[in-house]
Design a protein around this motif. Structure first.
Motif, mmCIF file in Angstrom:
data_model
loop_
_atom_site.group_PDB
_atom_site.id
_atom_site.type_symbol
_atom_site.label_atom_id
_atom_site.label_comp_id
_atom_site.label_asym_id
_atom_site.label_seq_id
_atom_site.Cartn_x
_atom_site.Cartn_y
_atom_site.Cartn_z
ATOM 1 N N TRP A 32 1.017 -1.149 -0.039
ATOM 2 C CA TRP A 32 0.160 0.029 0.220
ATOM 3 C C TRP A 32 0.972 1.078 -0.035
ATOM 4 O O TRP A 32 0.539 2.201 -0.672
ATOM 5 C CB TRP A 32 -0.828 -0.366 1.161
ATOM 6 N N ALA A 33 1.865 1.465 0.843
ATOM 7 C CA ALA A 33 2.710 2.449 0.686
ATOM 8 C C ALA A 33 3.497 2.560 -0.690
ATOM 9 O O ALA A 33 3.578 3.810 -1.119
ATOM 10 C CB ALA A 33 3.913 2.178 1.756
ATOM 11 N N ARG A 34 3.749 1.715 -1.259
ATOM 12 C CA ARG A 34 4.262 1.744 -2.731
ATOM 13 C C ARG A 34 3.405 2.164 -3.479
ATOM 14 O O ARG A 34 3.490 3.095 -4.697
ATOM 15 C CB ARG A 34 4.654 0.637 -3.253
ATOM 16 N N VAL A 35 2.057 1.800 -3.498
ATOM 17 C CA VAL A 35 0.661 2.144 -4.341
ATOM 18 C C VAL A 35 0.641 3.795 -4.068
ATOM 19 O O VAL A 35 0.507 4.770 -5.019
ATOM 20 C CB VAL A 35 -0.538 1.765 -3.904
ATOM 21 N N GLN A 36 0.444 4.369 -2.858
ATOM 22 C CA GLN A 36 0.648 5.618 -2.368
ATOM 23 C C GLN A 36 1.728 6.292 -3.225
ATOM 24 O O GLN A 36 1.517 7.496 -3.808
ATOM 25 C CB GLN A 36 0.623 5.778 -0.926
ATOM 26 N N TRP A 37 2.705 5.978 -3.050
ATOM 27 C CA TRP A 37 3.919 6.508 -3.919
ATOM 28 C C TRP A 37 3.799 6.740 -5.338
ATOM 29 O O TRP A 37 3.980 7.824 -5.838
ATOM 30 C CB TRP A 37 5.404 5.737 -3.724
ATOM 31 N N VAL A 97 0.807 6.555 -7.110
ATOM 32 C CA VAL A 97 -0.283 7.655 -7.148
ATOM 33 C C VAL A 97 0.056 8.775 -6.997
ATOM 34 O O VAL A 97 -0.354 9.720 -7.897
ATOM 35 C CB VAL A 97 -1.378 7.313 -6.188
ATOM 36 N N ASP A 98 0.851 9.326 -6.056
ATOM 37 C CA ASP A 98 1.453 10.652 -6.054
ATOM 38 C C ASP A 98 2.347 11.073 -7.607
ATOM 39 O O ASP A 98 1.935 11.946 -8.126
ATOM 40 C CB ASP A 98 2.454 10.748 -4.830
ATOM 41 N N ASP A 150 -8.928 -3.410 -4.536
ATOM 42 C CA ASP A 150 -7.780 -2.576 -4.864
ATOM 43 C C ASP A 150 -7.871 -2.523 -6.492
ATOM 44 O O ASP A 150 -7.244 -1.328 -6.952
ATOM 45 C CB ASP A 150 -6.230 -3.209 -4.408
#
Length: 175
Positions: A57-62, A64-65, A95
């Motif tokens: 999820w942290a990688r997804v947030q990165w 997406v940014d 997801d």
């Protein structure tokens, strides 16, 4: 009753209760240790899965940014990373629906410029790609991020068991 069962019953009747407890005690302790081992293994597996999911999820947030960056190259990297993350076994159906939604605005913008079933796609920055003026099909220049968004849509549609529109599948193959 079998001979063993009769022997145990006879032993428990003839022996004092503390002798029986002392005899059965190690067996109960062994079952308790096995139970604790099983619970420990399940806890470690659950924690490992939760940690992996949190890192995903942290990688997804990165990503997406990056995919919302005003710079084209960063947007393309963000969508390419989302394609890889959507392919992960950690991505569930919800997801995949979320990740597919991230490509909607980009693909809608391409559709507004004429992308559709009858269009040919060419990389926007590629001055070497010859445009065939003899063709009756419209030629739509597309950016790397639009191609990556189309790839994201193909991967998420496949994961959700949906059919991708043909023009998006062709856009995803634009090199």
């Amino acid at each position: 009753m079998s001979g063993l069962a009769e022997g145990l019953v006879g032993a428990t009747v003839d022996e004092s209760w503390y002798v029986v407890v002392a005899t059965i005690g190690p067996l109960v302790a062994a079952f308790g240790a096995i139970g604790a081992l099983i619970v420990g293994i399940l806890t470690v597996r659950q924690r490992t899965g939760a940690d992996s999911r949190a890192q995903w999820w942290a990688r997804v947030q990165w990503a997406v940014d990056l995919s919302f960056s005003p710079e084209e190259s960063k947007r393309a990297v963000g969508f390419d990373a989302l394609v890889l993350l959507a392919s992960s076994p950690l991505a569930g159906p919800d997801d995949e629906a979320f990740l597919a939604g991230l490509s909607l605005d980009v693909l809608d913008a391409a559709a507004e410029r004429g992308a559709g079933d009858d269009a040919d796609f060419v990389p926007a920055a590629d001055d070497l790609t010859p445009v065939r003026p003899s063709t009756a099909r419209p030629v739509v220049p597309v950016s790397r991020s639009e191609v990556a968004a189309a790839r994201l849509r193909v991967v998420t549609d496949r994961g959700r068991g949906r059919t991708t529109p043909s023009w998006i599948a062709r856009l995803a193959q634009t090199g």
